[in-house]
Design an enzyme around this catalytic site. Structure first.
Site, PDB file in Angstrom:
ATOM      1  N   GLU A 194     -46.541  12.647  20.089  1.00 29.10           N
ATOM      2  CA  GLU A 194     -46.862  11.296  19.609  1.00 29.10           C
ATOM      3  C   GLU A 194     -47.802  11.344  18.408  1.00 29.10           C
ATOM      4  O   GLU A 194     -47.620  10.611  17.436  1.00 29.10           O
ATOM      5  CB  GLU A 194     -47.479  10.467  20.736  1.00 29.10           C
ATOM      6  CG  GLU A 194     -46.525  10.131  21.881  1.00 29.10           C
ATOM      7  CD  GLU A 194     -45.309   9.358  21.416  1.00 29.10           C
ATOM      8  OE1 GLU A 194     -45.467   8.449  20.572  1.00 29.10           O
ATOM      9  OE2 GLU A 194     -44.204   9.665  21.891  1.00 29.10           O
ATOM     10  N   GLU A 227     -40.744   6.590  15.250  1.00 32.56           N
ATOM     11  CA  GLU A 227     -39.612   7.026  16.083  1.00 32.56           C
ATOM     12  C   GLU A 227     -38.746   8.058  15.348  1.00 32.56           C
ATOM     13  O   GLU A 227     -38.309   9.044  15.938  1.00 32.56           O
ATOM     14  CB  GLU A 227     -38.755   5.819  16.486  1.00 32.56           C
ATOM     15  CG  GLU A 227     -39.455   4.833  17.405  1.00 32.56           C
ATOM     16  CD  GLU A 227     -39.882   5.472  18.717  1.00 32.56           C
ATOM     17  OE1 GLU A 227     -39.180   6.392  19.200  1.00 32.56           O
ATOM     18  OE2 GLU A 227     -40.922   5.065  19.268  1.00 32.56           O
TER      19      GLU A 227
END
Length: 426
Positions: free
Chosen positions: A366, A287
């Site tokens: 991602e 994250e």
């Protein structure tokens, strides 16, 4: 994709080391049920929208709003007030017609597969609270936006875009501090090893962390999540308790519950849910990679460029009376209706293309965030965390390539694991 769910009944050889047959079957049945629900709810939505258009539902609701406004002492010259009444009635209609689908999804599908943690009373209290909070934000923002468009002159689209930019930044800033706590309980992560490790990792990459919270997501669902928010030097991290093996209420025995059983169903698990501290750090490393690599800022820039383009095209099209006539407005051209026609219908094909492009970009981001976590030395722990999260959320790791390409904002599990595999082995 439904054919994949129906026919892939055995764990593929390449998944044999990461998924047992029982979990594979559970995830297959869960995704099949979700797919069926998505089809029927989507079909209903299309039929409802088509019937509203064909039966003149939009001009009917506008005229009804006008009559209600008139009884309140606001004539046709008070278009903004009438627009707010229209918006309130439209969102109320949407909430009522969507309620059966939401109930079925929560208390049939999610309940059947062990994810729902809500009672019926909690669900309705939550829904009412959500509707009220939405109206408290939506109605004032809409009234100001319409006012800006009315008085903005030839360059109103610039002022309207700047206004929506400010509103979006304010909402992002206050959401976790003032809006989210209305629905879930946020508590500071207790002092201990995990908190120290999170602070150390944040400091190592110059992430300006100020607070770490745990949110009681287990009151609503056993799905797990984590995110960060805040601007400039005031960043906070939020961890769902379902992500943390040591904190999840779902891992406790019924006797350990803290007296909130009136709102939440206690469902002991045979296996522990969530991740160990090292795996939680790996997830956070991913994250924080989004922040360090500028993904958050890039998404905001793309979003605002798109918003500016949409307002510019709105300014070009708003004067076309034939657009209003096509939707049953022959004598009036209300600004709110123009916004609805252009943004919801005229831009629909463009929005589909944009959505696909953003999905492709999201998958790229991602992979980059995974690679960042790998550089932090978290490859092995992220590898095991992804497997655990996939199991906890009953994600089905086999997908049709076209379906995956169009719908998945995150890369398929196997692709992410393969990218991490070499570093894990090292």
């Amino acid at each position: 994709q439904r054919r994949v769910y129906r026919t892939t009944t055995h764990v593929p050889r390449e998944l044999g080391q990461i998924m047992d047959s029982e979990t594979f079957e559970k995830s297959r049945l869960y995704q099949l049920d979700k797919s069926t629900f998505s089809f029927w709810s989507g079909l209903y939505s299309e039929v409802e929208g088509t019937m509203i258009l064909l039966s003149g539902g939009i001009p009917f609701l506008w005229n009804l709003s006008g009559r209600i406004s008139g009884r309140a002492g606001f004539g046709p010259e008070y278009e903004i007030f009438q627009s707010l009444v229209f918006l309130l009635l439209a969102t109320l209609f949407s909430a009522v017609t969507g309620l059966p689908w939401s109930l079925y999804n929560t208390f049939v599908i999610e309940e059947k597969h062990g994810f729902n943690q809500q009672t019926l009373g909690f669900f309705f209290k939550d829904a009412i609270k959500k509707f009220i909070v939405t109206q408290c934000i939506l109605l004032p923002v809409t009234s100001l936006l319409l006012y800006i468009i009315k008085i903005g002159g030839d360059y109103f689209f610039i002022y309207a875009w700047l206004f929506t930019l400010v509103v979006s930044l304010v909402l992002v800033t206050i959401y976790a501090d003032y809006i989210a706590p209305l629905f879930d309980k946020f508590i500071p992560l207790p002092e201990g090893e995990l908190k120290q490790q999170i602070e150390t990792m944040a400091k190592s990459i110059d992430f300006p962390l100020t607070k770490v919270y745990v949110v009681e997501g287990s009151k609503r669902s056993s799905h797990s999540n984590a995110y960060f928010y805040g601007f400039f030097k005031n960043k906070r991290i939020v961890l769902f308790d379902t992500l943390l093996e040591d904190y999840s209420a779902l891992n406790k025995e019924p006797a350990e519950e803290d007296g909130e059983s009136e709102e939440t169903k206690s469902k002991p698990k045979n296996k522990k849910q969530g991740c160990k501290n090292e795996e939680v750090l790996a997830v956070l490393g991913h994250e924080l990679g989004h922040w360090k690599l500028g993904h958050t800022v890039k998404n905001i820039i793309i979003s605002q460029m798109n918003s500016f383009l949409c307002f510019f095209l709105f300014a070009v099209l708003i004067g076309r009376k034939e657009l209003f006539a096509a939707f049953g407005f022959y004598d009036t051209q209300p600004t709110l209706i123009g916004l609805m026609i252009i943004f919801q219908f005229i831009f629909s094909p463009y929005n589909e293309v944009l959505s696909f492009c953003l999905t492709v970009l999201s998958r790229r981001f991602e992979f980059q965030a995974d690679a960042f976590a790998k550089e932090l030395g978290k490859a092995k722990d992220l590898y095991s965390a992804l497997i655990k999260l996939n199991k906890d959320n009953l994600g089905f790791p086999v997908s049709d390539w076209i379906f995956s390409m169009w719908h998945y904002s995150h890369p398929p599990l196997l692709e992410r694991l393969q990218a991490l595999k070499d570093a894990k082995q090292e």
